[in-house]
Scaffold this active site. Structure first.
Site, short mmCIF file in Angstrom:
data_model
loop_
_atom_site.label_atom_id
_atom_site.label_comp_id
_atom_site.label_asym_id
_atom_site.label_seq_id
_atom_site.Cartn_x
_atom_site.Cartn_y
_atom_site.Cartn_z
N LYS A 79 8.41 7.59 72.43
CA LYS A 79 7.64 8.11 71.31
C LYS A 79 6.92 9.44 72.01
O LYS A 79 6.77 10.48 71.57
CB LYS A 79 6.62 7.43 70.54
CG LYS A 79 7.42 6.32 69.51
CD LYS A 79 6.55 5.36 68.81
CE LYS A 79 7.36 4.57 67.87
NZ LYS A 79 6.65 3.27 67.33
N GLN A 111 1.22 0.56 67.94
CA GLN A 111 2.44 -0.16 68.19
C GLN A 111 2.29 -1.49 67.87
O GLN A 111 1.56 -2.22 68.31
CB GLN A 111 3.06 0.18 69.74
CG GLN A 111 4.18 -0.48 69.69
CD GLN A 111 5.47 0.55 68.96
OE1 GLN A 111 5.24 1.78 68.83
NE2 GLN A 111 6.51 -0.28 68.68
N ASP A 129 2.95 6.34 60.44
CA ASP A 129 3.86 5.09 60.15
C ASP A 129 4.24 4.71 58.66
O ASP A 129 5.05 4.05 58.34
CB ASP A 129 3.40 3.89 60.79
CG ASP A 129 3.86 3.59 62.16
OD1 ASP A 129 5.00 3.89 62.53
OD2 ASP A 129 3.24 3.19 63.18
N1 GUN Z 1 7.13 -2.00 65.88
C1 GUN Z 1 8.22 -1.91 65.55
N2 GUN Z 1 8.80 -0.71 64.86
C2 GUN Z 1 7.48 -0.13 64.76
C3 GUN Z 1 7.10 1.19 64.09
O1 GUN Z 1 8.00 1.97 63.28
N3 GUN Z 1 5.95 1.54 64.32
C4 GUN Z 1 4.95 0.89 64.80
N4 GUN Z 1 3.88 1.21 64.81
N5 GUN Z 1 5.19 -0.44 65.41
C5 GUN Z 1 6.65 -0.88 65.27
#
Ligand code: GUN
Length: 290
Positions: free
Chosen positions: A52, A96, A119
């Site tokens: 990311k 995350q 998100d």
């Molecule tokens: N863990 C697995 N997929 C995601 C996601 O799309 N966003 C976040 N913040 N955590 C995750």
């Protein structure tokens, strides 16, 4: 032979669009900023967070990582989110998941300002997804929709089956397919005669989190199969929820793992962060294609 839907290429296209718009924003002195919170040392989360941050650098965003130890207190984490909510140079906040045991992810998500919730996990944004008024599209389902578009298949009127009912993927995925006039079924661990249901699918989205769970006998001839899974097989090799070897010969189009949905999730996160930066700086925003 199925068409292999190239998620890497589609994601690169989306990132290039975001980068071009970011360059324009920079002329107005605006640099989109994403805060990425990671708690503990889960290796998979570390990889996602690194990817990311790399994507942010590539499209011209500022990213700031907040790496906290696994024994972080809930109140410390909440205080960090509140502090980031107040910062004008941070347009998007991402924590995350999963969080280490003892931390309450729902409380953290609720604390993130909905305007910075890139998100789209906050209940206010989830509610907007339900009624079809998106501020932010949920990243993975939005990425899947782009890949379905890439397959050339029209969703309207099709039997769409989603395996998995998580808040992150399964439920919002069903909503996006429904908004495009698909006939949608959500399957889960209690679904009776699962293979019978999945064999109805013109479009099958697998988001179960079990290696090679979907096998050839569960798929209709000519279906489009989208694999959201990211697992390790018995040899430790990366694989999806779909048994590619037995499914690929039956379907019209399929996403590979890696190189399918994964890169799209990050590309859509970049798009959401750009949207957040534009909204917070009152820069007009063309509505997303719905
Ligand atoms: N863990 C697995 N997929 C995601 C996601 O799309 N966003 C976040 N913040 N955590 C995750």
């Amino acid at each position: 032979m199925a068409k292999i839907i190239d998620g890497k290429a589609v994601a690169a296209r989306v990132r290039a669009e975001v980068a071009a718009e970011t360059a324009k924003l920079k002329e107005q002195g605006i640099v989109p900023g994403l805060a990425v919170i990671i708690v503990g040392d889960d290796p998979a989360s570390r990889v996602y967070v690194n990817n990311k941050k790399k994507a942010c650098a590539e499209v011209g965003f500022k990213s700031e990582e907040f790496a906290l130890p696994a024994d972080t207190d809930q109140s410390e984490l909440i205080a960090l989110v509140k502090c980031l909510n107040e910062r004008s140079d941070i347009n998007g906040i991402l924590c995350q998941l999963p969080l280490p045991k003892g931390l309450d992810d729902k409380a953290v998500i609720k604390t993130i300002s909905p305007a910075k919730d890139v998100d789209a996990f906050h209940e206010e944004n989830v509610g907007k997804i339900m009624v079809g008024e998106y501020d932010f599209l949920p990243c993975t389902p939005a990425g899947v929709m782009e890949l379905i578009k890439e397959s050339g298949v029209e969703v309207a009127g099709k039997e769409c089956v989603v395996i998995g009912r998580s808040n992150i993927v399964g439920k919002p995925m069903a909503m996006l397919l429904l908004h495009q006039n698909g006939t949608v079924t959500i399957c889960h661990s209690k679904t009776a005669n699962l293979a019978e249901v999945t064999r109805r699918a013109d479009i099958l989205v697998a988001a179960v989190g079990k290696a090679k769970f979907v096998t050839g006998d569960m798929v209709k001839e000519g279906a489009v199969v989208i694999d959201v899974g990211m697992n390790r097989d018995e040899n430790g090799k990366l694989c999806g929820d779909v048994d590619f070897a037995s499914v690929e010969p039956k379907c019209a189009a399929i996403t590979p793992v890696p190189g399918g949905v994964g890169p799209m999730t990050i590309a859509m996160l970049m798009r959401n962060t750009l949207t957040a930066a534009k909204r917070q700086n009152q820069v007009s925003d063309e509505a997303y294609e719905k």
